[in-house]
Structures are given as structure tokens and as C-alpha cells.
Design a protein around this motif. Structure first.
Motif, PDB file in Angstrom:
ATOM      1  N   ARG A  57       0.915  -1.318   0.107  1.00 38.72           N
ATOM      2  CA  ARG A  57       0.071   0.058  -0.114  1.00 38.72           C
ATOM      3  C   ARG A  57       0.700   1.214  -0.021  1.00 38.72           C
ATOM      4  O   ARG A  57       0.278   2.408  -0.354  1.00 38.72           O
ATOM      5  N   ASP A  61       3.472   1.844  -4.407  1.00 38.10           N
ATOM      6  CA  ASP A  61       2.670   2.885  -4.937  1.00 38.10           C
ATOM      7  C   ASP A  61       3.618   4.292  -4.814  1.00 38.10           C
ATOM      8  O   ASP A  61       3.324   5.409  -5.379  1.00 38.10           O
ATOM      9  N   ASP A  62       5.005   4.067  -4.489  1.00 42.29           N
ATOM     10  CA  ASP A  62       5.716   5.052  -4.311  1.00 42.29           C
ATOM     11  C   ASP A  62       5.488   6.292  -3.545  1.00 42.29           C
ATOM     12  O   ASP A  62       5.759   7.376  -3.660  1.00 42.29           O
TER      13      ASP A  62
END
Length: 139
Positions: A57, A61-62
Motif C-alpha cells: 500500500r 505506489d511510491d
């Protein structure tokens, strides 16, 4: 042999607030050798952050680890157990919900946590899972 969760649970588990930065959560997990932290406010459980949550999470997603908070990545659909529940009940809940860890609540108050490893150590201390659960951290 223990019969109730209260006999094998970890009392006073590591908790963070919903506003805790995930970078701090990751450090806590590393330093305390835990795969989860519980998100709570005034001893009331609000969520769970696992090492997998951080990867799936946040990192995947960086997301910025200093501006992303526990509340942004925690699981809030939480399966819990009571301290007076039998160990077999905890096993059933873990199987039914495919979870490895259960927060333990007494009423609305967070009082502990139990893992599949804790149960393995109690029920089958010679198992591979018990061996892995009792091994020193791989740092």
C-alpha cells in the motif's frame, strides 16, 4: 497446556496512532522484530499495519514515507478475539479470515495480540512454524 488466548497472547502490544508516519512504523517493526503494529487511539483499536501493508500500500505506489500515515495504509476491517476465547477459536478465526495475527480486545479495549507462531509454539513446539517463530531475527 494453555487453553485460553490470555495465556499465550502478548500483552501490551506495540501500538501507534493513526497519525504516525510509516517510516517510524517500519523502524519499530525492525527494532522490535514485529511484523505488525496496531493502530489505536486511547487503547481503542483502529487498525493494523503489517509489513505487507507497508510494501503493497505504500512502497509499491511510491508513497512518501514521511508524509504517509498509519491511517493511510492500515487495514481497518479487523478480525479480533477476546482474551477469554479458547485457542481453538483463535485458530478457527485465523483460518476463516486467512490472517496470521489477531488483536485481542476486552470489550472495546485493546489488551494484546496473538500470532499463528504463538499458537504453534504452544500447540506443536516441534513444528517447523514453531522453530521459525522462535528463531533469532534475521537482520
Amino acid at each position: 497446556m494453555a487453553q485460553q488466548i490470555s495465556e499465550i497472547m502478548t500483552a501490551d502490544p506495540i501500538t501507534v496512532t493513526p497519525q504516525t508516519e510509516i517510516s517510524e512504523i517500519a523502524r519499530l517493526m525492525r527494532d522490535e522484530d514485529f511484523g505488525e503494529v496496531l493502530v489505536s487511539e486511547r487503547d481503542h483499536l483502529r487498525g493494523v499495519v503489517t509489513d505487507r501493508d507497508l510494501v503493497v500500500r505504500a512502497l509499491a505506489d511510491d508513497l512518501d514515507t514521511h508524509s504517509t500515515r498509519a491511517q493511510d495504509v492500515c487495514s481497518s476491517d479487523i478480525v479480533t478475539c477476546t482474551p477469554d476465547a479458547g485457542i481453538d477459536e483463535a485458530v478457527r478465526l485465523m483460518r476463516e479470515h486467512a490472517v496470521r495475527r489477531l488483536p485481542i480486545v476486552d470489550g472495546d479495549e485493546l489488551v494484546g495480540t496473538v500470532t499463528i507462531g504463538d499458537i504453534a509454539l504452544e500447540r506443536d513446539p516441534d513444528s517447523a512454524l514453531a522453530d521459525v517463530s522462535s528463531a533469532q531475527p534475521n537482520r
